[in-house]
Design a protein around this motif. Sequence first.
Motif, PDB file in Angstrom:
ATOM      1  N   UNK A  64       0.860  -1.186   0.000  1.00  0.00           N
ATOM      2  CA  UNK A  64       0.000   0.000   0.000  1.00  0.00           C
ATOM      3  C   UNK A  64       0.894   1.233   0.000  1.00  0.00           C
ATOM      4  N   UNK A  65       0.531   2.194  -0.813  1.00  0.00           N
ATOM      5  CA  UNK A  65       1.325   3.427  -0.851  1.00  0.00           C
ATOM      6  C   UNK A  65       0.432   4.635  -1.081  1.00  0.00           C
ATOM      7  N   UNK A  66       0.795   5.696  -0.422  1.00  0.00           N
ATOM      8  CA  UNK A  66       0.155   6.996  -0.559  1.00  0.00           C
ATOM      9  C   UNK A  66       1.299   8.005  -0.614  1.00  0.00           C
ATOM     10  N   UNK A 100      -1.350   3.688  -4.702  1.00  0.00           N
ATOM     11  CA  UNK A 100      -1.876   2.408  -5.151  1.00  0.00           C
ATOM     12  C   UNK A 100      -2.168   1.457  -4.009  1.00  0.00           C
ATOM     13  N   UNK A 101      -3.012   0.467  -4.277  1.00  0.00           N
ATOM     14  CA  UNK A 101      -3.411  -0.583  -3.343  1.00  0.00           C
ATOM     15  C   UNK A 101      -4.059  -0.018  -2.073  1.00  0.00           C
ATOM     16  N   UNK A 116      -8.475   2.980  -6.619  1.00  0.00           N
ATOM     17  CA  UNK A 116      -7.146   2.956  -6.006  1.00  0.00           C
ATOM     18  C   UNK A 116      -6.751   1.553  -5.558  1.00  0.00           C
ATOM     19  N   UNK A 117      -7.721   0.651  -5.400  1.00  0.00           N
ATOM     20  CA  UNK A 117      -7.435  -0.706  -4.944  1.00  0.00           C
ATOM     21  C   UNK A 117      -6.737  -1.537  -6.009  1.00  0.00           C
ATOM     22  N   UNK A 118      -7.125  -1.399  -7.264  1.00  0.00           N
ATOM     23  CA  UNK A 118      -6.625  -2.274  -8.325  1.00  0.00           C
ATOM     24  C   UNK A 118      -5.656  -1.618  -9.296  1.00  0.00           C
TER      25      UNK A 118
END
Length: 191
Positions: A64-66, A100-101, A116-118
Amino acid sequence: MKQILLCCMLLISVSLSAQKLTVKTNLLYDATATVNLGVEVGLAPKWTFDLSGNYNGWTFSNNRKWKHWLAQPELRYWFCERFNGHFLGFHLVGGIYNIGNIDADFKLFDTDFGSLKDHRYEGWMVGGGIGYGYQWLLSKHWSLEAEIGLGYIYTRTDKYECVHCGEKLKDDEPHHYIGPTKVALSVIYAF
């Protein structure tokens, strides 16, 4: 002549002591592991200039990244006196991101955060808005501030197939966002 000189020196010293410089951190950004720092300076009796910078460069579990860096300058008008009470802020925002993720299955206005999940998105953004806030004086040097802002953001984004490695699906896709552009709950130290 001495009285005039004394009055001028008194006015200058009162003016200088009324000027403030504050540093702040937004606790909401801190909660998302985003390093942030803001500085605010007095410009006039009811005007200040605030500049905040934010950075998140980490990849979390499950990729997971922001990731992002942002700069947000803001000109503020204080209804009573600067650094105390109600204010209106006129802000700009700009930065880059790699997201993403993130499982955020909701829509806000015309923006679908569920994708944003896929997919992974890399791009830049620029925008601005208007905010309302309030600052509570806690002591001579410490304050607490809350602010919410609404506005417009224009982004250019590259969209990727998956969050890890996939091929680029769309190149430099524009997007227009209208909604919240600033949310802050900040702890402030005044010099």
